[in-house]
Design a protein around this motif. Structure first.
Motif, PDB file in Angstrom:
ATOM      1  N   SER A 412       0.801  -1.064   0.048  1.00  0.00           N
ATOM      2  CA  SER A 412       0.290   0.285   0.067  1.00  0.00           C
ATOM      3  C   SER A 412       0.684   1.129  -0.135  1.00  0.00           C
ATOM      4  O   SER A 412       0.485   2.408  -0.845  1.00  0.00           O
ATOM      5  N   PHE A 413       1.602   0.370   0.769  1.00  0.00           N
ATOM      6  CA  PHE A 413       2.695   2.745   0.746  1.00  0.00           C
ATOM      7  C   PHE A 413       3.737   2.769   0.073  1.00  0.00           C
ATOM      8  O   PHE A 413       4.576   3.290  -0.283  1.00  0.00           O
ATOM      9  N   ASP A 492     -14.007   2.286  -8.164  1.00  0.00           N
ATOM     10  CA  ASP A 492     -15.704   2.065  -7.916  1.00  0.00           C
ATOM     11  C   ASP A 492     -15.844   3.196  -6.509  1.00  0.00           C
ATOM     12  O   ASP A 492     -15.758   2.335  -4.988  1.00  0.00           O
ATOM     13  N   PRO A 493     -15.973   4.120  -6.734  1.00  0.00           N
ATOM     14  CA  PRO A 493     -15.691   5.093  -5.180  1.00  0.00           C
ATOM     15  C   PRO A 493     -17.144   5.287  -4.880  1.00  0.00           C
ATOM     16  O   PRO A 493     -16.818   5.532  -3.178  1.00  0.00           O
ATOM     17  N   GLU A 494     -17.492   5.322  -5.740  1.00  0.00           N
ATOM     18  CA  GLU A 494     -19.802   5.063  -4.425  1.00  0.00           C
ATOM     19  C   GLU A 494     -19.875   3.594  -3.741  1.00  0.00           C
ATOM     20  O   GLU A 494     -19.995   3.763  -2.372  1.00  0.00           O
ATOM     21  N   PHE A 521      -6.537   4.621  -0.726  1.00  0.00           N
ATOM     22  CA  PHE A 521      -7.664   6.484  -0.463  1.00  0.00           C
ATOM     23  C   PHE A 521      -7.553   7.809  -0.740  1.00  0.00           C
ATOM     24  O   PHE A 521      -8.028   8.009  -1.124  1.00  0.00           O
ATOM     25  N   GLU A 522      -6.116   7.253  -2.064  1.00  0.00           N
ATOM     26  CA  GLU A 522      -5.752   8.600  -2.684  1.00  0.00           C
ATOM     27  C   GLU A 522      -6.719   9.450  -4.362  1.00  0.00           C
ATOM     28  O   GLU A 522      -7.195  10.589  -3.861  1.00  0.00           O
ATOM     29  N   PRO A 526     -10.034  13.728  -1.958  1.00  0.00           N
ATOM     30  CA  PRO A 526     -10.607  14.935  -2.650  1.00  0.00           C
ATOM     31  C   PRO A 526     -12.241  15.237  -2.194  1.00  0.00           C
ATOM     32  O   PRO A 526     -12.660  16.401  -2.175  1.00  0.00           O
ATOM     33  N   LEU A 527     -13.195  13.893  -2.147  1.00  0.00           N
ATOM     34  CA  LEU A 527     -14.773  14.244  -2.030  1.00  0.00           C
ATOM     35  C   LEU A 527     -14.622  13.920  -0.731  1.00  0.00           C
ATOM     36  O   LEU A 527     -14.589  13.792  -0.034  1.00  0.00           O
TER      37      LEU A 527
END
Length: 537
Positions: A412-413, A492-494, A521-522, A526-527
């Motif tokens: 992840s990092f 699929d952000p939603e 969660f990059e 911004p959402l």
């Protein structure tokens, strides 16, 4: 070149000896190897990656290991060595070539090299149903030997990794950098135990000492003492009175309390709620039977840390802290007690104190899995240095070969597209597969493995693993966080946001803080909905 003169010191590569005039200066093998590499490459800035590759070619280590070796060298050289090795910010280290003289050819004859005796206690051979007892004995002998200031003892996290290995003893000794190996077998039969022990010279396999104990289980503490004394004696050393007192302080005199603590120790390795809960109860029973048993309190605190942080149990961070501090009060030299205290402080958002507690634990046992893992998790929450955080999780991956969470965190990092990212993701999937086969009731390997599969771009398999995990444990908040990672990584952000909304109902504040910094969660950061869900409470 076989002889270097610098800063009032000489390094003889043939004899492997560092001297200040006529006085020998002791350095750990890796620190000596680093000094040698710098002396062979004076006058140029050497990057950290090059130095790590040169000194630890086959082992994954963090920058901390390199920094500690540089610190060791500077301390050993003292004021004469001031400025010899300079740190170049964000680049590496450079050794002042104007202060180094080199010579080749034969050196003066001196006494043979004397190495500090070092021992690795390998996992003892036993049957699967008796591993809890056998591993406990081997670990406690390791702990007892480590009390001697005249010995260097390899952490069981390293030595136990060779369990069932087909490698020769000399290969194991060379990799662990030890002069001797202690191996053996343990069998339980009713109220009797049979322990066979062999002390070997690491380089040659020569048998220095062997013994077989066939006694009542009630004599197990006496057996451990005899083994410790025999190892120390055959290495021509002697335990000091204060070292013997420290050994007695670490353990209990109650056989029943010891059995509960050993079984709890084995159960707690799995880190699932169904194993941690009974492990916590067994540690509690051990403490009830012997209120002075520090390891039982440390075990309770460690179980509480995992139950609260991984499984959302409503355990007071203050109560965890009190349990860990009780263990420290009983035995200030117990690394796992300081590690648990650090994590309890972290849960209390006392981050500076938590870092100090972790450092204390690591000063006692640099290879403590809990201390390194809890420290890495603290860095994941507090630091924006992703490279350093990845290095810390690489180290915890090395310390436990069944740890599937740390390779996933490394993946992840690390930046997208790097070959190393894929390698760590594949390691996470490999370990998660084994863990899931051993414990099919556990959702954690599946949802953590699903994140690693998403890093690899294996969409269908990632969704399949995730679906299985949520069927096994639909209420696991970490499962929902990792589900959000999978959907965020796969575009699929939603759906990712829906899982975050489910998760944040139960998560502690520190988990929210980690989520805000989570590289997976990059795309969500911004959402507005994401920002609202993970804002500080």
């Amino acid at each position: 070149m076989s002889l270097f003169s610098f800063a009032g010191h000489t390094l003889d590569l043939i004899q492997g000896r560092l001297r200040n005039g006529a006085e020998e200066v002791m350095l750990r093998p890796k620190s000596l190897a680093l000094l040698t590499y710098l002396l062979r490459n004076p006058g140029r800035v050497i990057g950290k990656e090059e130095l790590i590759l040169a000194v630890w070619p086959d082992v994954v280590v963090s920058d901390d290991s390199l920094s500690q070796c540089v610190k060791d060298i500077r301390i050993a050289l003292g004021p004469q060595g001031e400025g010899l090795i300079r740190t170049v910010p964000r680049r590496g280290f450079i050794l002042d070539e104007q202060r180094v003289e080199q010579a080749s050819g034969p050196t003066r004859v001196g006494p043979p090299e004397v190495r500090t005796p070092s021992v690795a206690v390998l996992a003892f051979d036993t049957t699967p149903d008796q591993e809890w007892f056998s591993d406990g004995i081997a670990e406690d002998i390791t702990t007892a030997l480590a009390k001697s200031r005249q010995l260097r003892i390899v952490s069981k996290n390293y030595s136990f990794s060779f369990r069932n290995s087909a490698r020769r003893g000399d290969e194991i000794a060379r990799e662990l950098e030890v002069t001797h190996l202690l191996e053996g077998s343990v069998r339980l039969a009713g109220d009797r135990t049979r322990v066979s022990i062999r002390l070997l010279v690491g380089a040659t396999g020569e048998l220095l000492w062997a013994e077989r104990f066939d006694r009542r289980v009630a004599d197990i503490f006496a057996i451990q003492d005899e083994i410790t004394d025999a190892v120390v004696g055959h290495l021509e050393l002697e335990l000091l009175p204060e070292e013997r007192r420290a050994i007695r302080q670490t353990r209990t005199n109650s056989l029943e309390a010891y059995n509960y603590e050993l079984r709890a120790r084995q159960l707690a390795l799995v880190l699932t709620k169904s194993y941690l809960v009974p492990a916590r109860r067994m540690y509690g029973k051990a403490a009830e039977l012997d209120p002075g048993y520090a390891r039982a309190y440390a075990g309770m605190a460690t179980c509480d840390c995992y139950l609260r942080d991984w499984h959302g149990e409503a355990i007071s961070a203050e109560a965890m802290l009190q349990t860990a501090e009780k263990a420290i009060e009983l035995d200030p030299g117990l690394a796992e007690a300081h590690a648990a205290r650090g994590f309890a402080l972290f849960c209390n958002e006392r981050h500076a104190e938590a870092a100090q507690a972790h450092q204390m634990a690591l000063s006692i046992d640099p290879h403590s899995y809990e201390a390194n893992y809890f420290y890495a998790m603290s860095m994941a929450r507090m630091s924006e240095d992703r490279e350093r955080t990845a290095e810390l999780f690489k180290l915890t991956s090395r310390l436990r070969s069944d740890d599937y969470a740390s390779p996933m965190m490394v993946s992840s990092f690390l930046p997208r597209g790097s070959a190393e990212k894929s390698e760590w993701a594949m390691l996470a999937v490999e370990r998660a597969t084994r863990a899931s086969e051993l414990h099919p009731e556990n959702a954690a390997p599946l949802h953590r493995g699903a994140v690693a599969l998403a890093h690899l771009g294996e969409t269908e398999k990632a969704y399949a693993w995730l679906g299985r995990a949520l069927v096994i444990d639909p209420d696991d908040f970490i499962g929902h966080i990792n589900a959000a990672c999978v959907y965020a990584l796969l575009g699929d952000p939603e759906r990712a946001m829906d899982h975050i909304e489910t998760a944040v109902r139960d998560v502690p504040q520190n988990t929210l803080d980690i989520m805000r910094n989570d590289p997976d969660f990059e795309a969500l950061r911004p959402l507005p909905r994401f920002q609202r869900l993970v804002r500080r409470r």
